[in-house]
Scaffold this motif. Structure first.
Motif, PDB file in Angstrom:
ATOM      1  N   GLN A 285       0.826  -1.204   0.000  1.00  0.00           N
ATOM      2  CA  GLN A 285       0.000   0.000   0.000  1.00  0.00           C
ATOM      3  C   GLN A 285       0.866   1.263   0.000  1.00  0.00           C
ATOM      4  O   GLN A 285       0.577   2.226  -0.714  1.00  0.00           O
ATOM      5  CB  GLN A 285      -0.933  -0.020   1.215  1.00  0.00           C
ATOM      6  N   MET A 286       1.934   1.279   0.797  1.00  0.00           N
ATOM      7  CA  MET A 286       2.815   2.445   0.816  1.00  0.00           C
ATOM      8  C   MET A 286       3.582   2.571  -0.494  1.00  0.00           C
ATOM      9  O   MET A 286       3.820   3.684  -0.978  1.00  0.00           O
ATOM     10  CB  MET A 286       3.786   2.350   1.989  1.00  0.00           C
ATOM     11  N   ALA A 287       3.981   1.449  -1.069  1.00  0.00           N
ATOM     12  CA  ALA A 287       4.741   1.488  -2.319  1.00  0.00           C
ATOM     13  C   ALA A 287       3.938   2.128  -3.440  1.00  0.00           C
ATOM     14  O   ALA A 287       4.467   2.950  -4.207  1.00  0.00           O
ATOM     15  CB  ALA A 287       5.176   0.084  -2.716  1.00  0.00           C
ATOM     16  N   VAL A 288       2.652   1.782  -3.542  1.00  0.00           N
ATOM     17  CA  VAL A 288       1.850   2.336  -4.638  1.00  0.00           C
ATOM     18  C   VAL A 288       1.363   3.742  -4.320  1.00  0.00           C
ATOM     19  O   VAL A 288       1.088   4.535  -5.234  1.00  0.00           O
ATOM     20  CB  VAL A 288       0.663   1.415  -4.977  1.00  0.00           C
ATOM     21  N   ALA A 289       1.269   4.077  -3.036  1.00  0.00           N
ATOM     22  CA  ALA A 289       0.799   5.409  -2.660  1.00  0.00           C
ATOM     23  C   ALA A 289       1.913   6.447  -2.667  1.00  0.00           C
ATOM     24  O   ALA A 289       1.663   7.619  -2.934  1.00  0.00           O
ATOM     25  CB  ALA A 289       0.148   5.365  -1.274  1.00  0.00           C
ATOM     26  N   ALA A 290       3.156   6.027  -2.368  1.00  0.00           N
ATOM     27  CA  ALA A 290       4.251   6.991  -2.202  1.00  0.00           C
ATOM     28  C   ALA A 290       5.395   6.811  -3.187  1.00  0.00           C
ATOM     29  O   ALA A 290       6.306   7.637  -3.219  1.00  0.00           O
ATOM     30  CB  ALA A 290       4.799   6.906  -0.770  1.00  0.00           C
ATOM     31  N   GLY A 291       5.384   5.738  -3.981  1.00  0.00           N
ATOM     32  CA  GLY A 291       6.486   5.474  -4.899  1.00  0.00           C
ATOM     33  C   GLY A 291       6.596   6.510  -6.009  1.00  0.00           C
ATOM     34  O   GLY A 291       5.609   7.139  -6.386  1.00  0.00           O
ATOM     35  N   GLU A 292       7.806   6.667  -6.531  1.00  0.00           N
ATOM     36  CA  GLU A 292       8.068   7.593  -7.635  1.00  0.00           C
ATOM     37  C   GLU A 292       8.694   6.836  -8.797  1.00  0.00           C
ATOM     38  O   GLU A 292       9.527   5.945  -8.588  1.00  0.00           O
ATOM     39  CB  GLU A 292       9.011   8.717  -7.179  1.00  0.00           C
ATOM     40  N   THR A 293       8.298   7.186 -10.003  1.00  0.00           N
ATOM     41  CA  THR A 293       8.765   6.506 -11.207  1.00  0.00           C
ATOM     42  C   THR A 293      10.284   6.515 -11.298  1.00  0.00           C
ATOM     43  O   THR A 293      10.922   7.555 -11.120  1.00  0.00           O
ATOM     44  CB  THR A 293       8.172   7.179 -12.461  1.00  0.00           C
ATOM     45  N   GLY A 294      10.863   5.342 -11.578  1.00  0.00           N
ATOM     46  CA  GLY A 294      12.302   5.231 -11.761  1.00  0.00           C
ATOM     47  C   GLY A 294      13.107   5.235 -10.486  1.00  0.00           C
ATOM     48  O   GLY A 294      14.336   5.268 -10.530  1.00  0.00           O
ATOM     49  N   LYS A 295      12.413   5.187  -9.338  1.00  0.00           N
ATOM     50  CA  LYS A 295      13.118   5.218  -8.059  1.00  0.00           C
ATOM     51  C   LYS A 295      12.679   4.045  -7.191  1.00  0.00           C
ATOM     52  O   LYS A 295      11.535   3.608  -7.235  1.00  0.00           O
ATOM     53  CB  LYS A 295      12.843   6.530  -7.320  1.00  0.00           C
ATOM     54  N   ALA A 296      13.624   3.542  -6.400  1.00  0.00           N
ATOM     55  CA  ALA A 296      13.318   2.530  -5.403  1.00  0.00           C
ATOM     56  C   ALA A 296      12.995   3.233  -4.091  1.00  0.00           C
ATOM     57  O   ALA A 296      13.663   4.199  -3.710  1.00  0.00           O
ATOM     58  CB  ALA A 296      14.496   1.581  -5.227  1.00  0.00           C
ATOM     59  N   LEU A 297      11.976   2.751  -3.418  1.00  0.00           N
ATOM     60  CA  LEU A 297      11.512   3.366  -2.192  1.00  0.00           C
ATOM     61  C   LEU A 297      11.994   2.549  -0.999  1.00  0.00           C
ATOM     62  O   LEU A 297      11.537   1.419  -0.793  1.00  0.00           O
ATOM     63  CB  LEU A 297       9.981   3.431  -2.181  1.00  0.00           C
ATOM     64  N   LEU A 298      12.918   3.099  -0.239  1.00  0.00           N
ATOM     65  CA  LEU A 298      13.317   2.463   1.008  1.00  0.00           C
ATOM     66  C   LEU A 298      12.279   2.828   2.055  1.00  0.00           C
ATOM     67  O   LEU A 298      12.141   3.983   2.435  1.00  0.00           O
ATOM     68  CB  LEU A 298      14.699   2.933   1.453  1.00  0.00           C
ATOM     69  N   LEU A 299      11.538   1.825   2.503  1.00  0.00           N
ATOM     70  CA  LEU A 299      10.451   2.040   3.446  1.00  0.00           C
ATOM     71  C   LEU A 299      10.732   1.303   4.741  1.00  0.00           C
ATOM     72  O   LEU A 299      10.989   0.093   4.730  1.00  0.00           O
ATOM     73  CB  LEU A 299       9.128   1.545   2.846  1.00  0.00           C
ATOM     74  N   ASP A 300      10.693   2.033   5.831  1.00  0.00           N
ATOM     75  CA  ASP A 300      10.770   1.436   7.160  1.00  0.00           C
ATOM     76  C   ASP A 300       9.338   1.127   7.582  1.00  0.00           C
ATOM     77  O   ASP A 300       8.544   2.038   7.828  1.00  0.00           O
ATOM     78  CB  ASP A 300      11.427   2.407   8.142  1.00  0.00           C
ATOM     79  N   CYS A 301       8.999  -0.156   7.643  1.00  0.00           N
ATOM     80  CA  CYS A 301       7.620  -0.549   7.917  1.00  0.00           C
ATOM     81  C   CYS A 301       7.233  -0.385   9.373  1.00  0.00           C
ATOM     82  O   CYS A 301       6.071  -0.590   9.729  1.00  0.00           O
ATOM     83  CB  CYS A 301       7.388  -1.992   7.463  1.00  0.00           C
ATOM     84  N   ARG A 302       8.169  -0.002  10.211  1.00  0.00           N
ATOM     85  CA  ARG A 302       7.848   0.270  11.620  1.00  0.00           C
ATOM     86  C   ARG A 302       7.277   1.665  11.786  1.00  0.00           C
ATOM     87  O   ARG A 302       6.253   1.846  12.433  1.00  0.00           O
ATOM     88  CB  ARG A 302       9.080   0.081  12.493  1.00  0.00           C
TER      89      ARG A 302
END
Length: 355
Positions: free
Chosen positions: A168-185
């Motif tokens: 859910q966070m990946a599709v809501a906050a992701g940006e084209t051509g970039k990897a999203l480092l997400l801390d799930c905590r």
């Protein structure tokens, strides 16, 4: 989005007031660690879900799923559960989460090109797109984390999937051509632009996977049991030394070891991206797939054979691993961009570049 707006006008007899689009996602590394409060590294794909909307005076929420030629209608703010678990469960769940005022009238039409069961987060894309469309129609602005949490609760309470927050966070906050480092905590995010000479691609294994068959929820239960035996809140707080001295059975040890090492692989992957070190990324992907196959036991022979075939073709110029919850779906490939034509020519199935 244009096609969805045209289909809306054809279905409802008037123009849409707005159209939103939310992509699916592919996870580069960090599998089955989001519900363990871990670190993940997803990125958006090109395909996704579009929703066209317009306010209406009929006092109900009416939605048409163009791809299925099916529809649903219900009253806000608390719709009843549909008689069977299907796409309507997600629609009603998101509506219940956003709680439109009684008497709200909204027409929606949804159209997507993400193959269901491919491990590319079609349900997360669907839920977040619905949330954005409903929010626009209600004149509300939701930040990515709020939409992601609403979509996650919908998965839990309306679809019966005890998923983490990554998709859910990946599709809501992701940006084209970039990897999203997400801390799930704590949902802290950092975007990493991929090196220009790298490419990321997806290949469908042809095996459609399902999450509600119990295996996904079972893996989560096993991780939670291991954390309780370790005396910690989640496996995010574990390390190899604590596992070696714990009273875990063999299965619990394997599940916990995957989580500990996978979180480490995410950290190493961000360093590999920052340093444009494709050799390091290749090793990380290979380790990650082996761990999902042998420790977490969520791969299947068809996916393993596909990963091996891709690795043989690339011959060190990149690597593949399963992506998503497992039991089928797609593999993700990170490779030298110059090797992409060779892969497309040699592999016996379509290769879909993401970046």
């Amino acid at each position: 989005m244009q096609e969805t707006a045209r289909e809306f006008a054809a279905s409802f007899g008037n123009a849409a007031e707005g159209t939103v689009f939310v992509p699916g996602r592919v996870n580069l590394i960090g599998e089955h660690v989001d519900y363990n409060d871990g670190l993940v590294l997803p990125m958006p794909v090109r395909e996704g879900t579009a929703v066209a909307w317009a306010r209406a005076d009929h006092g109900e929420i009416v939605i048409r799923a163009a791809d299925l030629d099916e529809s649903d209608r219900f009253a806000a703010p608390r719709p009843p559960r549909p008689p069977v678990l299907d796409w309507r469960s997600y629609v009603r769940g998101m509506a219940a989460e956003l709680s439109p005022p009684p008497g709200t009238g909204i027409d929606l039409l949804v159209h997507g090109n993400l193959p269901r069961g491919s491990g590319l987060s079609s349900s997360a894309s669907f839920c977040v797109a619905l949330g954005r469309a409903l929010g626009d129609a209600l004149g509300r602005q939701y930040d990515p984390a709020s939409l992601a949490k609403a979509a996650q609760r919908t998965e839990h309470e309306w679809a019966g999937v005890a998923c983490g927050i990554m998709d859910q966070m990946a599709v809501a906050a992701g940006e084209t051509g970039k990897a999203l480092l997400l801390d799930c905590r704590d949902l802290a995010c950092q975007q990493f632009e991929l090196p220009s000479h790298w490419s990321v691609a997806i290949v469908d294994s042809g095996v459609t996977r399902g999450l509600v068959d119990g295996e996904y929820n079972l893996r989560r239960e096993q991780c939670e049991t291991a954390a309780r035996k370790l005396g910690i809140a989640s496996l995010r707080d574990a390390d190899r030394a604590s596992l070696d001295g714990a009273a875990l059975n063999e299965m619990e040890f394997k599940r916990a070891l995957h989580v500990v090492e996978e979180i480490s692989r995410v950290r190493r992957a961000t360093q590999a991206i920052a340093e444009s070190d494709l050799d390091a990324m290749t090793s990380i992907l290979r380790e990650g797939h082996a761990s999902l196959r042998d420790l977490f036991e969520v791969s299947v022979p068809e996916v393993d054979r596909l990963v091996d075939a891709v690795d043989a073709i690339l011959d060190g110029r990149g690597a593949a691993r399963m992506t998503g919850a497992g039991f089928g779906g797609s593999v993700v490939i990170v490779l030298d961009r110059a090797a992409l034509p060779d892969l497309e020519k040699a592999l016996d199935r379509p290769v879909r570049p993401v970046f």
